[in-house]
Design an enzyme around this catalytic site. Structure first.
Site, PDB file in Angstrom:
ATOM      1  N   ASP A   1      -8.232  21.801 -28.855  1.00  0.00           N
ATOM      2  CA  ASP A   1      -7.372  22.990 -28.953  1.00  0.00           C
ATOM      3  C   ASP A   1      -7.148  23.600 -27.577  1.00  0.00           C
ATOM      4  OD1 ASP A   1      -6.269  23.754 -31.361  1.00  0.00           O
ATOM      5  OD2 ASP A   1      -8.043  24.859 -32.036  1.00  0.00           O
TER       6      ASP A   1
ATOM      7  N   GLU B   1      -1.248  26.156 -41.635  1.00  0.00           N
ATOM      8  CA  GLU B   1      -2.396  26.978 -42.045  1.00  0.00           C
ATOM      9  C   GLU B   1      -1.941  28.106 -42.970  1.00  0.00           C
ATOM     10  OE1 GLU B   1      -5.183  28.055 -39.008  1.00  0.00           O
ATOM     11  OE2 GLU B   1      -6.187  29.506 -40.311  1.00  0.00           O
TER      12      GLU B   1
END
Ligand code: KIV
Length: 259
Positions: free
Chosen positions: A87, A184
């Site tokens: 990330d 998400e």
């Protein structure tokens, strides 16, 4: 297999091509990465969720690039087969130049792809990273790095306008060259539509029944093994109770020592 070929193999796993759903878990350290890799998970994400479940911060906005590099290195030493995604933490990709420089650092630390959050405004940064030969995963829907601006973790895709905005972002990311997109907390009907509209795989978390809504699923490892009992998201399905096992083992150790 080089990193581009590995990312291409994941891209080719789009559901409508008749393959099994993609499996993805987060990992932050060597032993966990090694165990998950040996269990044959497709993707390992060194997520900035480590800010909460490893480093004890309230959210991901405290995570630094140095912390990510440290954990990516540990995961890379543990995993041989799974594709390792690192990330890009908050403020490490504010400009295209920073995005590329910091993506390169994650790759040098052992990642084989990077992930960043956001839609249209990130397309130029994605393109710059992809053109430098680094595979990129997008992340849309609820964006944890924006939790403060959003005022909490909210479901996305509840209105037509919101679905349209996510779709526009997803298409821009796809055009810029991402090989997969994490969705998400997108409501199931919107996640299904996005999955149908996109040529790249969608990897869902909190999007309902993955087999119906997305091309694959990602879960935070501590939610799966039950090692972070203080917060478990409502959509998680714990499959073990590692926290209780640790407490039991330590009490056993202390009792034996005191005898
Ligand atoms: O950081 C992370 O663990 C993530 C997942 C929630 C997808 O981004």
């Amino acid at each position: 297999m080089d990193l581009i070929a590995k990312a291409e193999a994941i891209r080719a796993r789009k559901k409508n091509k008749g393959t099994a759903p993609l499996s993805a878990l987060t990992a932050y350290d060597y032993p966990t990465a090694r165990l998950l890799d040996e269990a044959k998970v497709d993707l390992l994400l060194v997520g900035d969720s480590l800010g909460m479940v490893v480093l004890g911060y309230p959210d991901t906005t405290h995570v630094t690039l140095d912390q990510m590099l440290h954990h990516v290195g540990a995961v890379a030493r543990g995993a041989k087969e799974a594709l390792i995604i690192g990330d890009l933490p908050i403020h490490s990709y504010d400009t295209a130049v920073e995005a590329l420089a910091n993506a390169r650092l994650l790759i040098e630390a052992g990642a084989q792809a990077v992930k960043l959050e956001g839609g249209i405004r990130q397309a130029g940064k994605v393109r710059a990273i992809v053109e430098a030969g680094i595979p990129v995963v997008g992340h849309l829907g609820m964006l944890p790095q924006r939790v403060k601006e959003e005022g909490g973790y909210k479901k996305k895709g509840k209105t037509e306008a919101e679905v349209e905005m996510i779709l526009e972002g997803a298409l821009a990311l796809q055009e810029a060259g991402v090989f997969a997109i994490v969705l998400e907390s997108v409501i199931p009907s919107a996640a299904t539509l996005l999955t149908e509209e996109l040529a790249v795989p969608t990897i869902g978390i909190g999007c309902g029944d993955t087999r119906k809504t997305c091309d694959g699923e990602i879960a935070v490892i501590t939610d799966v093994i039950g090692s972070y009992p203080w917060f478990v998201p409502p959509f998680a399905t714990p499959r073990a109770d590692v926290a209780s096992e640790i407490t039991k083992a330590v009490k056993g150790y202390l009792n034996a020592l005191a005898r």
